[in-house]
Enzyme design. Structure first.
Site, PDB file in Angstrom:
ATOM      1  N   HIS A  70      -0.241  -9.490   2.604  1.00 15.17           N
ATOM      2  CA  HIS A  70      -1.463  -8.836   2.138  1.00 15.17           C
ATOM      3  C   HIS A  70      -2.245  -9.834   1.299  1.00 15.17           C
ATOM      4  O   HIS A  70      -1.774 -10.954   1.045  1.00 15.17           O
ATOM      5  CB  HIS A  70      -1.131  -7.576   1.331  1.00 15.17           C
ATOM      6  CG  HIS A  70      -0.168  -7.798   0.215  1.00 15.17           C
ATOM      7  ND1 HIS A  70      -0.478  -8.518  -0.913  1.00 15.17           N
ATOM      8  CD2 HIS A  70       1.123  -7.419   0.064  1.00 15.17           C
ATOM      9  CE1 HIS A  70       0.555  -8.548  -1.704  1.00 15.17           C
ATOM     10  NE2 HIS A  70       1.564  -7.904  -1.134  1.00 15.17           N
TER      11      HIS A  70
HETATM   12  P1  TYD Z   1       4.187  -5.058  -2.845  1.00 15.01           P
HETATM   13  O1  TYD Z   1       3.304  -5.817  -3.780  1.00 15.01           O
HETATM   14  O2  TYD Z   1       3.521  -4.334  -1.703  1.00 15.01           O
HETATM   15  O3  TYD Z   1       5.303  -6.054  -2.348  1.00 15.01           O
HETATM   16  P2  TYD Z   1       5.568  -6.627  -0.907  1.00 15.01           P
HETATM   17  O4  TYD Z   1       4.254  -7.032  -0.387  1.00 15.01           O
HETATM   18  O5  TYD Z   1       6.502  -7.769  -1.085  1.00 15.01           O
HETATM   19  O6  TYD Z   1       6.186  -5.490  -0.154  1.00 15.01           O
HETATM   20  O7  TYD Z   1       5.024  -4.022  -3.689  1.00 15.01           O
HETATM   21  C1  TYD Z   1       6.054  -3.240  -3.128  1.00 15.01           C
HETATM   22  C2  TYD Z   1       6.082  -1.914  -3.836  1.00 15.01           C
HETATM   23  O8  TYD Z   1       6.356  -2.093  -5.225  1.00 15.01           O
HETATM   24  C3  TYD Z   1       4.777  -1.149  -3.728  1.00 15.01           C
HETATM   25  O9  TYD Z   1       5.080   0.202  -3.473  1.00 15.01           O
HETATM   26  C4  TYD Z   1       4.173  -1.238  -5.099  1.00 15.01           C
HETATM   27  C5  TYD Z   1       5.331  -1.506  -6.013  1.00 15.01           C
HETATM   28  N1  TYD Z   1       4.978  -2.423  -7.109  1.00 15.01           N
HETATM   29  C6  TYD Z   1       4.778  -1.923  -8.374  1.00 15.01           C
HETATM   30  O10 TYD Z   1       4.881  -0.703  -8.624  1.00 15.01           O
HETATM   31  N2  TYD Z   1       4.455  -2.776  -9.384  1.00 15.01           N
HETATM   32  C7  TYD Z   1       4.316  -4.120  -9.172  1.00 15.01           C
HETATM   33  O11 TYD Z   1       4.011  -4.889 -10.121  1.00 15.01           O
HETATM   34  C8  TYD Z   1       4.503  -4.622  -7.841  1.00 15.01           C
HETATM   35  C9  TYD Z   1       4.352  -6.082  -7.533  1.00 15.01           C
HETATM   36  C10 TYD Z   1       4.841  -3.738  -6.852  1.00 15.01           C
END
Ligand code: TYD
Length: 128
Positions: A44
């Site tokens: 993303h």
């Molecule tokens: P995401 O940033 O989408 O990670 P990846 O792209 O590696 O899958 O985050 C995964 C999940 O974690 C998403 O549901 C949001 C949550 N999240 C938080 O609640 N706080 C944060 O600081 C981060 C980075 C993610």
């Protein structure tokens, strides 16, 4: 960017401060670990968030894409940080066993700042 490191016979100490060392204030830190072999993270972009990604241990690859060019950067040193500007599609892959990815971010978590749809991302960067 290479991070400041103090080396003495007791080991190494690496540090970073938001003001002098980074173009953004550090508002959040999170880390990714226990990634099973072959899994991908990220995939993303962010509208406004800036980040510094560090392989504190182990290694992984970051695929960076600004909508025109793609670049793959392998991180495998705990004293090196990769700065990722906003509007960059980034994916983390090829995690080694026991790798530990530390992300220092310019903003608190905000789902509204994510661009998770690839076509929306391309439309966004092409309209700049
Ligand atoms: P995401 O940033 O989408 O990670 P990846 O792209 O590696 O899958 O985050 C995964 C999940 O974690 C998403 O549901 C949001 C949550 N999240 C938080 O609640 N706080 C944060 O600081 C981060 C980075 C993610």
């Amino acid at each position: 960017m290479e991070l400041a490191t103090v080396v003495d016979p007791r080991g190494k100490l690496t540090f970073i401060e938001g003001g002098p060392h980074l173009p953004f204030p550090i508002r959040r830190a999170y880390w990714i670990y226990d990634v099973p072999g072959g899994e991908l993270r990220g995939g993303h972009a962010y509208m406004a968030l800036e980040e510094l990604i560090i392989a504190v241990s182990g290694s992984f690859d970051i695929v960076l894409d600004d909508g025109t060019n793609t670049d793959v950067v392998q991180l495998n040193r705990s004293y090196y940080g990769l700065y990722v500007p906003p509007l960059t599609w980034r994916q983390l892959e090829n995690f080694s066993t026991n790798s530990f990815c530390l992300v220092l971010a310019s903003q608190p978590y905000a789902e509204e700042d994510y661009i998770r749809d690839r076509d929306s991302f391309l439309a966004q960067v092409r309209n700049l």
